[in-house]
Design a protein around this motif. Structure first.
Motif, short mmCIF file in Angstrom:
data_model
loop_
_atom_site.label_atom_id
_atom_site.label_comp_id
_atom_site.label_asym_id
_atom_site.label_seq_id
_atom_site.Cartn_x
_atom_site.Cartn_y
_atom_site.Cartn_z
N HIS A 69 169.87 6.86 54.44
CA HIS A 69 171.44 8.03 54.49
C HIS A 69 170.56 9.08 53.96
N ILE A 70 170.39 10.17 54.60
CA ILE A 70 170.06 11.43 54.44
C ILE A 70 171.54 12.44 53.89
N CYS A 71 170.87 13.42 52.70
CA CYS A 71 171.66 14.93 52.43
C CYS A 71 170.68 15.76 52.25
N ARG A 72 172.15 16.62 53.24
CA ARG A 72 170.90 18.38 53.08
C ARG A 72 171.32 19.19 51.45
N VAL A 73 170.76 19.03 51.11
CA VAL A 73 171.18 19.82 49.52
C VAL A 73 170.36 21.07 49.54
N GLN A 74 170.99 21.72 48.85
CA GLN A 74 171.31 23.44 48.87
C GLN A 74 170.37 23.11 47.42
N THR A 75 169.05 24.44 47.70
CA THR A 75 168.49 24.27 46.53
C THR A 75 168.34 26.22 46.77
N GLY A 76 168.17 26.20 45.48
CA GLY A 76 168.57 28.07 45.75
C GLY A 76 168.12 28.58 47.29
N PHE A 77 168.27 29.37 47.62
CA PHE A 77 167.87 30.02 49.83
C PHE A 77 167.68 28.68 50.39
N ASN A 78 167.33 27.75 50.36
CA ASN A 78 167.19 26.73 51.15
C ASN A 78 167.66 25.57 50.91
N VAL A 79 168.56 25.30 51.98
CA VAL A 79 168.77 23.77 52.36
C VAL A 79 167.53 22.84 53.01
N VAL A 80 167.69 22.16 52.06
CA VAL A 80 166.61 20.47 52.76
C VAL A 80 166.85 19.45 52.79
N ASN A 81 166.77 18.53 53.88
CA ASN A 81 167.12 16.93 53.50
C ASN A 81 166.45 16.03 53.29
N VAL A 82 166.91 15.54 52.40
CA VAL A 82 166.88 14.94 51.22
C VAL A 82 166.83 13.18 52.11
N ARG A 83 166.29 12.09 51.53
CA ARG A 83 166.92 10.69 51.41
C ARG A 83 167.04 10.48 50.57
N THR A 84 168.69 9.50 50.34
CA THR A 84 169.26 9.35 49.09
C THR A 84 168.39 8.52 48.40
N HIS A 85 167.52 7.69 48.28
CA HIS A 85 166.52 6.71 47.63
C HIS A 85 166.23 7.89 47.11
N GLN A 86 165.53 9.08 47.30
CA GLN A 86 164.06 9.81 46.77
C GLN A 86 165.05 10.67 45.47
N LEU A 87 167.18 10.29 45.89
CA LEU A 87 167.86 11.64 44.63
C LEU A 87 168.16 10.97 43.50
N THR A 88 168.35 11.70 42.45
CA THR A 88 168.42 11.53 40.92
C THR A 88 169.91 12.16 40.25
N LEU A 89 171.04 11.49 40.57
CA LEU A 89 172.13 11.97 40.46
C LEU A 89 172.14 13.26 38.50
#
Length: 76
Positions: A47-67
């Motif tokens: 699973h990949i999440c598209r994450v908005q960070t400031g002015f950028n949108v990056v694709n990050v694997r869900t196992h690398q994310l912390t809620l």
């Protein structure tokens, strides 16, 4: 709208680690962002999440994310 197939939902505040590399050093830092979309890659079963960070949108694997905090859509 909540999609039960994904751990993180659109609107969730998440954190992940990123690195910056120069000729002299490698620096790790934490990045905060908001989930703006997601997808499942069937070829790699991930699973990949598209994450908005400031002015950028990056694709990050869900196992690398912390809620950090659930988005408003989760609360109903």
């Amino acid at each position: 709208m909540i999609d039960e197939n994904f751990i993180f939902q659109v609107g969730d505040l998440v954190m992940f680690e990123s690195t910056r590399q120069t000729e002299e050093f490698i620096e790790s830092y934490e990045v905060l962002g908001i989930v703006v979309g997601h997808e499942k890659r069937y070829s790699k079963q991930e699973h990949i999440c598209r994450v908005q960070t400031g002015f950028n949108v990056v694709n990050v694997r869900t196992h690398q994310l912390t809620l950090v905090n659930r988005g408003a859509a989760f609360h109903g």
